[in-house]
Design a protein around this motif. Structure first.
Motif, PDB file in Angstrom:
ATOM      1  N   ARG A  18       0.805  -1.221   0.000  1.00 46.59           N
ATOM      2  CA  ARG A  18       0.000   0.000   0.000  1.00 46.59           C
ATOM      3  C   ARG A  18       0.839   1.273   0.000  1.00 46.59           C
ATOM      4  NH1 ARG A  18      -0.007  -2.462   4.774  1.00 46.59           N
ATOM      5  NH2 ARG A  18       0.298  -1.319   6.739  1.00 46.59           N
ATOM      6  N   ASP A  19       2.021   1.220   0.598  1.00 45.68           N
ATOM      7  CA  ASP A  19       2.863   2.422   0.618  1.00 45.68           C
ATOM      8  C   ASP A  19       3.310   2.838  -0.771  1.00 45.68           C
ATOM      9  OD1 ASP A  19       2.594   2.604   3.332  1.00 45.68           O
ATOM     10  OD2 ASP A  19       4.551   1.730   3.811  1.00 45.68           O
ATOM     11  N   ARG A  20       3.272   1.916  -1.724  1.00 46.05           N
ATOM     12  CA  ARG A  20       3.655   2.263  -3.093  1.00 46.05           C
ATOM     13  C   ARG A  20       2.576   3.110  -3.777  1.00 46.05           C
ATOM     14  NH1 ARG A  20       7.707  -0.598  -5.517  1.00 46.05           N
ATOM     15  NH2 ARG A  20       7.506   1.096  -7.047  1.00 46.05           N
ATOM     16  N   PHE A  21       1.389   3.134  -3.198  1.00 45.94           N
ATOM     17  CA  PHE A  21       0.303   3.966  -3.732  1.00 45.94           C
ATOM     18  C   PHE A  21       0.310   5.357  -3.093  1.00 45.94           C
ATOM     19  CE2 PHE A  21      -1.193  -0.380  -4.362  1.00 45.94           C
ATOM     20  CZ  PHE A  21      -1.751  -0.335  -5.639  1.00 45.94           C
ATOM     21  N   ALA A  22       1.167   5.563  -2.111  1.00 40.76           N
ATOM     22  CA  ALA A  22       1.183   6.837  -1.394  1.00 40.76           C
ATOM     23  C   ALA A  22       1.629   7.976  -2.304  1.00 40.76           C
ATOM     24  CB  ALA A  22       2.110   6.737  -0.182  1.00 40.76           C
ATOM     25  N   LEU A  23       1.101   9.164  -2.041  1.00 45.83           N
ATOM     26  CA  LEU A  23       1.492  10.346  -2.796  1.00 45.83           C
ATOM     27  C   LEU A  23       2.805  10.891  -2.248  1.00 45.83           C
ATOM     28  CD1 LEU A  23      -1.912  12.251  -3.113  1.00 45.83           C
ATOM     29  CD2 LEU A  23      -0.770  10.865  -4.848  1.00 45.83           C
ATOM     30  N   ASP A  25       6.208  13.818  -2.707  1.00 44.63           N
ATOM     31  CA  ASP A  25       6.336  15.268  -2.815  1.00 44.63           C
ATOM     32  C   ASP A  25       6.081  15.775  -4.223  1.00 44.63           C
ATOM     33  OD1 ASP A  25       7.023  15.318  -0.146  1.00 44.63           O
ATOM     34  OD2 ASP A  25       9.187  15.248  -0.529  1.00 44.63           O
ATOM     35  N   ASP A  26       6.174  14.884  -5.213  1.00 41.39           N
ATOM     36  CA  ASP A  26       5.996  15.307  -6.602  1.00 41.39           C
ATOM     37  C   ASP A  26       4.529  15.296  -7.044  1.00 41.39           C
ATOM     38  OD1 ASP A  26       5.821  12.555  -6.386  1.00 41.39           O
ATOM     39  OD2 ASP A  26       6.719  12.170  -8.352  1.00 41.39           O
ATOM     40  N   ALA A  27       3.618  14.970  -6.131  1.00 34.97           N
ATOM     41  CA  ALA A  27       2.211  14.866  -6.514  1.00 34.97           C
ATOM     42  C   ALA A  27       1.634  16.201  -6.977  1.00 34.97           C
ATOM     43  CB  ALA A  27       1.383  14.317  -5.356  1.00 34.97           C
ATOM     44  N   LEU A  28       2.163  17.304  -6.464  1.00 36.21           N
ATOM     45  CA  LEU A  28       1.673  18.622  -6.835  1.00 36.21           C
ATOM     46  C   LEU A  28       2.697  19.414  -7.640  1.00 36.21           C
ATOM     47  CD1 LEU A  28      -0.084  19.654  -3.495  1.00 36.21           C
ATOM     48  CD2 LEU A  28      -1.137  18.726  -5.552  1.00 36.21           C
ATOM     49  N   ALA A  29       3.781  18.755  -8.031  1.00 34.00           N
ATOM     50  CA  ALA A  29       4.829  19.446  -8.793  1.00 34.00           C
ATOM     51  C   ALA A  29       4.350  19.726 -10.214  1.00 34.00           C
ATOM     52  CB  ALA A  29       6.097  18.598  -8.826  1.00 34.00           C
ATOM     53  N   ALA A  30       4.800  20.852 -10.756  1.00 35.94           N
ATOM     54  CA  ALA A  30       4.408  21.247 -12.115  1.00 35.94           C
ATOM     55  C   ALA A  30       4.850  20.213 -13.136  1.00 35.94           C
ATOM     56  CB  ALA A  30       4.985  22.616 -12.449  1.00 35.94           C
ATOM     57  N   ASP A  31       5.975  19.566 -12.882  1.00 31.03           N
ATOM     58  CA  ASP A  31       6.489  18.564 -13.808  1.00 31.03           C
ATOM     59  C   ASP A  31       6.259  17.140 -13.295  1.00 31.03           C
ATOM     60  OD1 ASP A  31       8.211  18.747 -11.688  1.00 31.03           O
ATOM     61  OD2 ASP A  31      10.053  18.685 -12.890  1.00 31.03           O
ATOM     62  N   GLY A  32       5.342  16.997 -12.361  1.00 35.90           N
ATOM     63  CA  GLY A  32       5.067  15.680 -11.793  1.00 35.90           C
ATOM     64  C   GLY A  32       4.419  14.759 -12.809  1.00 35.90           C
ATOM     65  N   GLN A  33       4.621  13.460 -12.631  1.00 36.31           N
ATOM     66  CA  GLN A  33       4.057  12.466 -13.542  1.00 36.31           C
ATOM     67  C   GLN A  33       2.771  11.905 -12.931  1.00 36.31           C
ATOM     68  OE1 GLN A  33       6.822   9.576 -15.145  1.00 36.31           O
ATOM     69  NE2 GLN A  33       8.569  10.909 -14.730  1.00 36.31           N
ATOM     70  N   VAL A  34       1.661  12.400 -13.439  1.00 34.31           N
ATOM     71  CA  VAL A  34       0.351  12.020 -12.906  1.00 34.31           C
ATOM     72  C   VAL A  34       0.148  10.509 -12.950  1.00 34.31           C
ATOM     73  CG1 VAL A  34      -2.139  12.248 -13.238  1.00 34.31           C
ATOM     74  CG2 VAL A  34      -0.644  14.238 -13.498  1.00 34.31           C
ATOM     75  N   ASN A  35       0.635   9.870 -13.998  1.00 31.08           N
ATOM     76  CA  ASN A  35       0.440   8.425 -14.135  1.00 31.08           C
ATOM     77  C   ASN A  35       1.186   7.623 -13.079  1.00 31.08           C
ATOM     78  OD1 ASN A  35      -1.256   8.713 -16.312  1.00 31.08           O
ATOM     79  ND2 ASN A  35       0.316   8.331 -17.850  1.00 31.08           N
ATOM     80  N   ARG A  36       2.111   8.258 -12.393  1.00 27.93           N
ATOM     81  CA  ARG A  36       2.856   7.565 -11.339  1.00 27.93           C
ATOM     82  C   ARG A  36       2.467   8.033  -9.943  1.00 27.93           C
ATOM     83  NH1 ARG A  36       7.198   4.490 -12.821  1.00 27.93           N
ATOM     84  NH2 ARG A  36       7.789   4.553 -15.016  1.00 27.93           N
ATOM     85  N   THR A  37       1.605   9.025  -9.856  1.00 32.40           N
ATOM     86  CA  THR A  37       1.205   9.549  -8.552  1.00 32.40           C
ATOM     87  C   THR A  37      -0.299   9.398  -8.344  1.00 32.40           C
ATOM     88  OG1 THR A  37       1.079  11.784  -9.533  1.00 32.40           O
ATOM     89  CG2 THR A  37       3.145  11.166  -8.424  1.00 32.40           C
ATOM     90  N   TRP A  38      -1.074  10.255  -8.977  1.00 29.20           N
ATOM     91  CA  TRP A  38      -2.517  10.269  -8.762  1.00 29.20           C
ATOM     92  C   TRP A  38      -3.238   9.092  -9.408  1.00 29.20           C
ATOM     93  CZ3 TRP A  38      -4.858  13.144  -5.251  1.00 29.20           C
ATOM     94  CH2 TRP A  38      -4.182  14.270  -4.760  1.00 29.20           C
TER      95      TRP A  38
END
Length: 321
Positions: A18-23, A25-38
């Motif tokens: 389950r910790d691998r699903f955790a958000l 620091d890059d979850a809100l970054a401008a260059d964050g990868q949505v497919n790997r976070t949200w």
């Protein structure tokens, strides 16, 4: 190995990881990868919400998915991150799509819903160009979030691959994923089988078995599990015997850890499991979630009504001697 066993093992793997699903620091970054976070968090939430709805409260699997839902909600700071996401990317649809999964589980943030309702009334939101299946998903996300959909669902459906009742031989990977998500959106992820129009239900009942067999032969486990979920979401699911072999093949592809690879041969198919994590997280998390989702829907769809279960408990007992 039963369908229930596949579900339980898959959820054990999800809980352990389950910790691998955790958000991060890059979850809100401008260059964050949505497919790997949200995206993984949203998928976890949707599957757990669906499994929770079709699993009795006293079932240990219900408790497990409820705990996972609480974990996922905490990752969003109990919804506080959604207004922030909207302010950073006003016309991105994924925040609302992820939020809708939480809303379907009763986890809501009134402030975000109010601000999203204003945004979805703008011309900029209504005119955002999207693939037909994605458009249908956004309309359903609006509805599940308590917002009046900005468009017409039947019209959006008619523009999808499945909605056009295409020649069955045109089925391929992209079409497969598109059709599964059309059904998921129409049925509120398995909750309302009656949402599939009769013309589509009949078409799928006829062609789903050969498509599923093709995907299993190609060892496309992720898409196969999605198709199994579709089968269990139809107003009249295929006969149990039709799905018996597909489920046995999915069970054979499941590693001892509970993980199922998106595609390819199972690493422990020839013998002992090579370790607790035979696959990289990104190569198996979605297919493992889909296995749990499909198994829960299948179990619910094939269970006798409560009165029949009660009668079955007393059948064969005979009169007292």
């Amino acid at each position: 190995m039963s369908v229930r066993d596949v579900e339980a093992a898959a959820l054990d793997w999800v809980w352990t990881h389950r910790d691998r699903f955790a958000l991060g620091d890059d979850a809100l970054a401008a260059d964050g990868q949505v497919n790997r976070t949200w995206k993984p968090l949203g998928e976890l939430t949707q599957v757990c919400a669906s499994v929770s709805r079709c699993t009795p409260p006293g079932d240990p699997l219900h408790t497990r998915v409820s705990e996972l839902l609480d974990f996922a909600w905490q990752q969003t700071h109990r919804g506080e991150l959604f207004p922030l996401m909207q302010s950073l990317e006003p016309f991105a649809t994924y925040p609302l799509e992820v939020y809708a999964a939480f809303a379907s589980a009763g986890l809501r943030h009134p402030g975000y819903e109010a601000s999203a309702a204003v945004l979805t009334r703008t011309r900029g939101w209504r005119l955002t160009e999207q693939y037909p299946t994605r458009r249908l998903g956004v309309l359903e996300a609006e509805r599940r979030s308590g917002i009046d959909p900005h468009g017409d669902v039947p019209q959006a459906l008619d523009r999808t691959w499945l909605g056009g009742l295409p020649e069955p031989w045109t089925f391929e990977r992209a079409a497969g994923y598109a059709l599964t998500h059309v059904v998921f959106h129409l049925t509120d992820w398995g909750r309302a089988p009656g949402g599939v129009p009769a013309r589509l239900a009949g078409y799928l009942l006829h062609w789903l078995p050969p498509w599923l067999d093709t995907c299993l032969d190609a060892r496309m486990w992720d898409l196969s599990c999605e198709l199994l979920a579709v089968a269990a979401s139809l107003p009249r699911p295929p006969e149990g015997a039709v799905l018996e072999d597909p489920w046995q093949r999915v069970a054979a592809a499941q590693a001892g850890s509970g993980a199922i690879p998106e595609e390819g041969a199972a690493q422990d198919a020839a013998g002992a499991d090579p370790g607790p994590d035979p696959y990289d997280f990104t190569d198996c998390y979605h297919s493992t979630l889909m296995a749990a989702f499909a198994a829960a829907l299948t179990t619910a769809a094939t269970a006798p009504p409560p009165k029949m279960r009660h009668a079955a408990q007393h059948a064969g007992q005979g009169a007292p001697g």
